[in-house]
Scaffold this motif. Structure first.
Motif, PDB file in Angstrom:
ATOM      1  N   LEU A  85       0.768   3.279  -3.155  1.00  0.00           N
ATOM      2  CA  LEU A  85      -0.429   4.019  -3.560  1.00  0.00           C
ATOM      3  C   LEU A  85      -0.238   5.515  -3.342  1.00  0.00           C
ATOM      4  N   SER A  86      -0.896   6.290  -4.167  1.00  0.00           N
ATOM      5  CA  SER A  86      -0.978   7.723  -3.879  1.00  0.00           C
ATOM      6  C   SER A  86      -1.970   7.901  -2.727  1.00  0.00           C
ATOM      7  N   CYS A 131       0.813  -1.224   0.000  1.00  0.00           N
ATOM      8  CA  CYS A 131       0.000   0.000   0.000  1.00  0.00           C
ATOM      9  C   CYS A 131       0.841   1.267   0.000  1.00  0.00           C
ATOM     10  N   SER A 154     -13.252   2.252   1.780  1.00  0.00           N
ATOM     11  CA  SER A 154     -11.949   2.563   1.198  1.00  0.00           C
ATOM     12  C   SER A 154     -10.890   1.667   1.823  1.00  0.00           C
ATOM     13  N   ARG A 162     -14.241   2.656  -2.595  1.00  0.00           N
ATOM     14  CA  ARG A 162     -14.165   1.335  -3.224  1.00  0.00           C
ATOM     15  C   ARG A 162     -15.307   0.478  -2.697  1.00  0.00           C
ATOM     16  N   ALA A 203      -9.533   6.544  -1.791  1.00  0.00           N
ATOM     17  CA  ALA A 203     -10.607   6.486  -2.790  1.00  0.00           C
ATOM     18  C   ALA A 203     -11.727   5.532  -2.385  1.00  0.00           C
ATOM     19  N   ASP A 239      -4.538   9.730  -2.744  1.00  0.00           N
ATOM     20  CA  ASP A 239      -5.876   9.677  -3.323  1.00  0.00           C
ATOM     21  C   ASP A 239      -6.341   8.236  -3.534  1.00  0.00           C
ATOM     22  N   GLU A 240      -5.454   7.362  -4.031  1.00  0.00           N
ATOM     23  CA  GLU A 240      -5.816   5.955  -4.218  1.00  0.00           C
ATOM     24  C   GLU A 240      -6.110   5.278  -2.883  1.00  0.00           C
ATOM     25  N   PHE A 241      -5.333   5.614  -1.869  1.00  0.00           N
ATOM     26  CA  PHE A 241      -5.514   5.023  -0.550  1.00  0.00           C
ATOM     27  C   PHE A 241      -6.877   5.382   0.035  1.00  0.00           C
ATOM     28  N   THR A 274      -6.302  -1.149  -7.968  1.00  0.00           N
ATOM     29  CA  THR A 274      -5.448   0.040  -7.968  1.00  0.00           C
ATOM     30  C   THR A 274      -4.252  -0.181  -8.898  1.00  0.00           C
ATOM     31  N   SER A 275      -3.335   0.756  -8.890  1.00  0.00           N
ATOM     32  CA  SER A 275      -2.113   0.649  -9.685  1.00  0.00           C
ATOM     33  C   SER A 275      -1.077  -0.280  -9.050  1.00  0.00           C
TER      34      SER A 275
END
Length: 188
Positions: free
Chosen positions: A28-29, A25, A43, A37, A35, A31-33, A149-150
């Motif tokens: 992750l950015s 993790c 999230s 889901r 976001a 924002d991704e963390f 995610t990425s």
């Protein structure tokens, strides 16, 4: 077999899985963390913070504390992955200390879990199993969220074994562990 050995192994595996998941993790950015889901919690940040606060709640009780519902005062005490990884590692070390101090009689010890208006009394072995199941349940949800995610989710369903692979050896070294610490005297 030593009565405590399976609990010791589960506590180490629990900490190792948390370490692997939170290390992933870190990629992750923010924002991704945070976001939104699909999951029981909305999230990754909310799900992983939930694991942390439940750990605080139960580990405190196992240590003889009276934290109780105060553990839930802040549903997301860690805003960043870095802060969460540090806090989770600290409570994982506390849980390891609890388990490593146990003997067969300690597994049968009654733990008082302060629930606000009542005190639940539960045997240590049952409480540990409940906590490990809780962790696995919500880590699985976080793992599924991470796959969207990425960052590729890490392998979490392997249990360490004698003669672990180089990656596990490196992670064990990072955590300050050895096979002997997890398994005790080895039969090789």
């Amino acid at each position: 077999m030593n009565d405590v050995l399976p609990y010791r192994a589960m506590a180490h595996n629990n900490a190792w899985a948390n370490h692997r998941l939170l290390t992933a993790c870190l990629g992750l950015s923010q924002d991704e963390f945070a976001a939104k889901r699909t999951g029981f919690f909305p999230s990754l940040r909310a799900t992983l913070n939930h694991i942390l606060i439940i750990d605080h709640f139960y580990v405190d009780a196992m240590e003889g504390g009276t934290l109780g519902p105060a553990a839930f005062a802040d549903q997301e005490p860690c805003a960043t992955v870095a802060a969460l990884k540090e806090a989770q590692a600290a409570v994982d070390r506390r849980l390891l200390n609890v388990v490593e101090a146990l003997d067969a009689a300690g597994l049968q010890r009654i733990v008082s879990v302060h629930r606000g208006t009542s005190i639940q009394r539960e045997r240590m072995d049952r409480l540990l199993l409940h906590l490990f199941q809780h962790q696995v349940h919500h880590r699985g949800q976080a793992h599924a969220m991470l796959s969207g995610t990425s960052v590729n989710p890490p392998q979490l369903d392997e249990f360490f074994a004698v003669g672990e692979a180089p990656l596990r050896a490196a992670e064990f070294a990072e955590l300050g562990w050895s096979e002997e610490r997890v398994w005790g005297e080895l039969d090789r």
